[in-house]
Enzyme design. Structure first.
Site, PDB file in Angstrom:
ATOM      1  N   HIS A  50      56.839 -33.991 -15.157  1.00  0.00           N
ATOM      2  CA  HIS A  50      56.398 -34.048 -16.560  1.00  0.00           C
ATOM      3  C   HIS A  50      56.729 -32.729 -17.244  1.00  0.00           C
ATOM      4  CE1 HIS A  50      53.247 -31.863 -14.435  1.00  0.00           C
ATOM      5  NE2 HIS A  50      53.065 -31.229 -15.576  1.00  0.00           N
TER       6      HIS A  50
ATOM      7  N   HIS B 216      59.590 -26.594 -20.462  1.00  0.00           N
ATOM      8  CA  HIS B 216      60.253 -26.669 -19.155  1.00  0.00           C
ATOM      9  C   HIS B 216      59.667 -27.812 -18.323  1.00  0.00           C
ATOM     10  CE1 HIS B 216      56.582 -24.555 -18.069  1.00  0.00           C
ATOM     11  NE2 HIS B 216      56.793 -24.944 -16.830  1.00  0.00           N
TER      12      HIS B 216
HETATM   13  P1  ATP Z   1      48.751 -27.213  -8.112  1.00  0.00           P
HETATM   14  O1  ATP Z   1      48.102 -26.261  -9.061  1.00  0.00           O
HETATM   15  O2  ATP Z   1      47.798 -27.873  -7.183  1.00  0.00           O
HETATM   16  O3  ATP Z   1      49.944 -26.641  -7.429  1.00  0.00           O
HETATM   17  P2  ATP Z   1      49.742 -28.484 -10.497  1.00  0.00           P
HETATM   18  O4  ATP Z   1      50.067 -27.123 -11.014  1.00  0.00           O
HETATM   19  O5  ATP Z   1      50.743 -29.552 -10.643  1.00  0.00           O
HETATM   20  O6  ATP Z   1      49.345 -28.441  -8.973  1.00  0.00           O
HETATM   21  P3  ATP Z   1      47.526 -28.271 -12.250  1.00  0.00           P
HETATM   22  O7  ATP Z   1      47.329 -26.835 -11.854  1.00  0.00           O
HETATM   23  O8  ATP Z   1      46.316 -29.098 -12.445  1.00  0.00           O
HETATM   24  O9  ATP Z   1      48.424 -29.019 -11.213  1.00  0.00           O
HETATM   25  O10 ATP Z   1      48.373 -28.255 -13.585  1.00  0.00           O
HETATM   26  C1  ATP Z   1      48.657 -29.378 -14.401  1.00  0.00           C
HETATM   27  C2  ATP Z   1      49.759 -28.972 -15.354  1.00  0.00           C
HETATM   28  O11 ATP Z   1      49.304 -27.899 -16.187  1.00  0.00           O
HETATM   29  C3  ATP Z   1      51.021 -28.440 -14.676  1.00  0.00           C
HETATM   30  O12 ATP Z   1      52.146 -28.751 -15.475  1.00  0.00           O
HETATM   31  C4  ATP Z   1      50.830 -26.957 -14.671  1.00  0.00           C
HETATM   32  O13 ATP Z   1      52.049 -26.261 -14.662  1.00  0.00           O
HETATM   33  C5  ATP Z   1      50.089 -26.732 -15.992  1.00  0.00           C
HETATM   34  N1  ATP Z   1      49.199 -25.587 -15.897  1.00  0.00           N
HETATM   35  C6  ATP Z   1      48.246 -25.369 -14.964  1.00  0.00           C
HETATM   36  N2  ATP Z   1      47.583 -24.223 -15.186  1.00  0.00           N
HETATM   37  C7  ATP Z   1      48.131 -23.676 -16.297  1.00  0.00           C
HETATM   38  C8  ATP Z   1      47.878 -22.496 -17.036  1.00  0.00           C
HETATM   39  N3  ATP Z   1      46.943 -21.620 -16.701  1.00  0.00           N
HETATM   40  N4  ATP Z   1      48.643 -22.265 -18.119  1.00  0.00           N
HETATM   41  C9  ATP Z   1      49.589 -23.128 -18.498  1.00  0.00           C
HETATM   42  N5  ATP Z   1      49.871 -24.260 -17.845  1.00  0.00           N
HETATM   43  C10 ATP Z   1      49.165 -24.545 -16.761  1.00  0.00           C
END
Ligand code: ATP
Ligand code: MG
Length: 178
Positions: A42, A124
């Protein structure tokens, strides 16, 4: 229980398949790391973090009314963020209409009390985490006719993140207007 929410563009099956094919290329696999499963691919527009049930309802209502004009994104650039080990695809040129839509979304979210983190938006698609850079990676750009802006919930499980689409934004019915 609050849920971990984010607003994202959700690719269709064609784009998902094309991105999975890029992930399978040897230059990508050499970069190793944790490949994002195809079903999880996504483009995050806004990460909201932990949101309680009443805020979630308000977000769902706003997002359902939000008109997202379909936009064509050309994913033609590979990038790597060394600090987070994120290997991603992005755009050399972000369409103006997409930046405007992101701005409109931001305004809507601000009205609900969600403020941007001030780091700016870098469009991205993450292909792998805990990865190294993909060396000498040459590829055909992926053309994505993006139309599904969604509110998604993330559960971080031991086997990796699981996402659930909660609501899709309204899409402009351009075909009907013409
Ligand atoms: P994991 O953290 O378990 O590796 P993930 O990153 O896919 O998995 P989430 O951390 O819940 O899952 O993130 C969901 C989405 O939000 C992802 O696209 C992630 O890159 C984005 N995201 C997460 N934390 C942040 C943040 N602090 N700032 C910007 N984007 C974020
Ligand atoms: Mg994360």
């Amino acid at each position: 229980m609050p849920r971990r929410l984010f607003v994202a563009l959700w690719p269709d099956a064609k784009v998902r398949r094309e991105l999975a094919m890029l992930q399978a290329r040897s230059e990508m696999r050499a970069a190793s790391g944790r490949t994002v499963p195809a079903k999880n691919i996504h483009m995050t527009l806004r990460f909201l973090g932990d949101v309680d049930a009443s805020q979630q309802r308000a977000l769902e209502a706003r997002l359902a009314e939000f008109v997202f004009e379909p936009v064509t994104l050309t994913l033609d650039r590979v990038g790597y963020w060394p600090r987070s080990g994120i290997l991603w695809l992005g755009l050399r040129k972000t369409p103006r209409s997409f930046n405007i839509a992101a701005q409109r979304l931001s305004t809507e979210l601000r009205a609900l009390g969600f403020r941007a983190d001030g780091r700016g938006f870098k469009a991205h698609v993450t292909l792998a985490r805990d990865a190294g850079p993909a060396k000498h990676f040459v590829f055909n750009p992926v053309t994505w006719h993006a139309r599904d802006l969604v509110l998604a919930a993330s559960e971080r499980l031991p086997q990796g993140a699981r996402y659930t689409v909660l609501v899709r934004s309204g899409t402009a019915k351009i075909d009907c207007i013409r």
